[in-house]
Design a protein around this motif. Structure first.
Motif, PDB file in Angstrom:
ATOM      1  N   GLY A  13       0.815  -1.221   0.000  1.00  0.00           N
ATOM      2  CA  GLY A  13       0.000   0.000   0.000  1.00  0.00           C
ATOM      3  C   GLY A  13       0.839   1.257   0.000  1.00  0.00           C
ATOM      4  O   GLY A  13       0.457   2.279  -0.586  1.00  0.00           O
ATOM      5  N   LEU A  14       2.001   1.206   0.648  1.00  0.00           N
ATOM      6  CA  LEU A  14       2.887   2.376   0.693  1.00  0.00           C
ATOM      7  C   LEU A  14       3.494   2.683  -0.671  1.00  0.00           C
ATOM      8  O   LEU A  14       3.700   3.853  -1.014  1.00  0.00           O
ATOM      9  CB  LEU A  14       4.024   2.155   1.700  1.00  0.00           C
ATOM     10  CG  LEU A  14       3.687   2.174   3.186  1.00  0.00           C
ATOM     11  CD1 LEU A  14       4.920   1.823   4.006  1.00  0.00           C
ATOM     12  CD2 LEU A  14       3.141   3.527   3.608  1.00  0.00           C
ATOM     13  N   ILE A  15       3.792   1.641  -1.438  1.00  0.00           N
ATOM     14  CA  ILE A  15       4.486   1.873  -2.717  1.00  0.00           C
ATOM     15  C   ILE A  15       3.525   2.025  -3.895  1.00  0.00           C
ATOM     16  O   ILE A  15       3.921   2.457  -4.962  1.00  0.00           O
ATOM     17  CB  ILE A  15       5.511   0.750  -3.007  1.00  0.00           C
ATOM     18  CG1 ILE A  15       4.830  -0.610  -3.127  1.00  0.00           C
ATOM     19  CG2 ILE A  15       6.600   0.729  -1.967  1.00  0.00           C
ATOM     20  CD1 ILE A  15       5.779  -1.742  -3.475  1.00  0.00           C
ATOM     21  N   GLY A  21      -1.566   6.317  -4.865  1.00  0.00           N
ATOM     22  CA  GLY A  21      -2.939   6.515  -4.403  1.00  0.00           C
ATOM     23  C   GLY A  21      -2.944   7.370  -3.158  1.00  0.00           C
ATOM     24  O   GLY A  21      -1.984   8.106  -2.892  1.00  0.00           O
ATOM     25  N   THR A  22      -4.020   7.277  -2.380  1.00  0.00           N
ATOM     26  CA  THR A  22      -4.107   8.021  -1.124  1.00  0.00           C
ATOM     27  C   THR A  22      -4.559   7.086  -0.008  1.00  0.00           C
ATOM     28  O   THR A  22      -5.221   6.080  -0.266  1.00  0.00           O
ATOM     29  CB  THR A  22      -5.097   9.200  -1.226  1.00  0.00           C
ATOM     30  OG1 THR A  22      -6.376   8.697  -1.600  1.00  0.00           O
ATOM     31  CG2 THR A  22      -4.623  10.242  -2.217  1.00  0.00           C
ATOM     32  N   LEU A  23      -4.191   7.430   1.217  1.00  0.00           N
ATOM     33  CA  LEU A  23      -4.570   6.654   2.390  1.00  0.00           C
ATOM     34  C   LEU A  23      -5.103   7.608   3.438  1.00  0.00           C
ATOM     35  O   LEU A  23      -4.389   8.511   3.895  1.00  0.00           O
ATOM     36  CB  LEU A  23      -3.359   5.884   2.931  1.00  0.00           C
ATOM     37  CG  LEU A  23      -3.566   5.118   4.239  1.00  0.00           C
ATOM     38  CD1 LEU A  23      -4.602   4.018   4.065  1.00  0.00           C
ATOM     39  CD2 LEU A  23      -2.255   4.544   4.735  1.00  0.00           C
ATOM     40  N   ASP A  24      -6.369   7.435   3.808  1.00  0.00           N
ATOM     41  CA  ASP A  24      -6.990   8.239   4.857  1.00  0.00           C
ATOM     42  C   ASP A  24      -6.675   7.565   6.193  1.00  0.00           C
ATOM     43  O   ASP A  24      -7.380   6.655   6.631  1.00  0.00           O
ATOM     44  CB  ASP A  24      -8.501   8.332   4.621  1.00  0.00           C
ATOM     45  CG  ASP A  24      -9.152   9.416   5.465  1.00  0.00           C
ATOM     46  OD1 ASP A  24      -8.535   9.855   6.454  1.00  0.00           O
ATOM     47  OD2 ASP A  24     -10.276   9.821   5.126  1.00  0.00           O
ATOM     48  N   GLU A  71      -0.451  10.694   0.707  1.00  0.00           N
ATOM     49  CA  GLU A  71      -0.286  10.257  -0.677  1.00  0.00           C
ATOM     50  C   GLU A  71       0.689   9.092  -0.706  1.00  0.00           C
ATOM     51  O   GLU A  71       1.859   9.216  -0.343  1.00  0.00           O
ATOM     52  CB  GLU A  71       0.247  11.409  -1.525  1.00  0.00           C
ATOM     53  CG  GLU A  71       0.357  11.061  -2.990  1.00  0.00           C
ATOM     54  CD  GLU A  71       0.954  12.183  -3.825  1.00  0.00           C
ATOM     55  OE1 GLU A  71       1.542  11.857  -4.864  1.00  0.00           O
ATOM     56  OE2 GLU A  71       0.863  13.353  -3.418  1.00  0.00           O
ATOM     57  N   THR A  72       0.206   7.928  -1.118  1.00  0.00           N
ATOM     58  CA  THR A  72       1.066   6.740  -1.170  1.00  0.00           C
ATOM     59  C   THR A  72       1.771   6.665  -2.523  1.00  0.00           C
ATOM     60  O   THR A  72       1.380   7.323  -3.476  1.00  0.00           O
ATOM     61  CB  THR A  72       0.236   5.459  -0.944  1.00  0.00           C
ATOM     62  OG1 THR A  72      -0.787   5.385  -1.929  1.00  0.00           O
ATOM     63  CG2 THR A  72      -0.383   5.447   0.439  1.00  0.00           C
TER      64      THR A  72
END
Length: 202
Positions: free
Chosen positions: A112-114, A117-120, A139-140
């Motif tokens: 998910g880190l690489i 996309g975005t992470l709330d 922002e990932t």
């Protein structure tokens, strides 16, 4: 990893603790590269491989626990010159590289880190996630996020050993006690990993 960092820091000083932390971080860098190319996902597909990693990790933890207990008995004071079969760097690297939990992290959160996309982040807080949604969005897939992630690890492996080494210098008895507790933590997780490995094979 923290048990090994603690043991190295109080028995051999800040540099040894930092090098142990560096060993664990190098394993994370390796997993990051493998996650980028998709190799880490192979472990998720083969249950027998996961079980083998649990068994290997469990045996290694028990071996390192025995070493920590022997060092705790032999250390009369802080930073005694102790013989060791493996350096803290080697121990932390091998444990991190065979740790199914660490591999699992890179299969899930790490991917998910690489991935762009975005992470709330706060939206997932139990109970109040809805109220906090949108207040901390990351922002990932960005270089800055990875620099921040590994920067946090560097900060930890620098300050944690420093705090332990400083405490160890003040109280000589602190060093053997930390080595003993580190051995207990390693033994506990070693037995857990062995149990998980056996259950996975049954």
């Amino acid at each position: 990893m923290n048990a090994i960092i603690a043991e190295e820091s109080v028995l051999r000083g800040w540099g040894a603790g930092f090098r142990a932390g560096l060993g664990a971080m190098i394993a994370d860098v390796l997993f990051l590269v493998l996650a980028f190319v998709g190799v880490v996902a192979v472990v998720e597909r083969y249950g027998a491989l996961q079980s083998a990693l649990y068994l290997l990790g469990g045996v290694l933890m028990l071996v390192f626990a025995v070493g920590a207990w022997q060092e705790a008995r032999g250390a009369a004071s802080f930073t005694d010159d102790l013989e060791a079969g493996a350096t803290g760097f080697q121990k932390a690297f091998v444990l991190a590289a065979t740790n199914p939990f660490q591999i699992g992290f890179w299969l899930t959160v790490g991917v998910g880190l690489i991935k762009p996309g975005t992470l709330d982040v706060l939206a997932h807080v139990p109970g109040i996630g809805d109220a906090l949604a949108g207040s901390f969005v990351v922002e990932t897939g960005s270089f800055a996020l990875l620099v921040g992630f590994f920067g946090g690890i560097v900060l930890w492996i620098t300050t944690y050993p420093a705090a332990l080494a400083r405490a160890g210098r003040r109280v000589d008895a602190f060093a053997p006690a930390v080595a003993l507790v580190s051995g207990l933590v390693l033994a506990g997780f070693g037995m857990l990993f062995l149990a998980l490995g056996v259950m996975g094979l049954v």
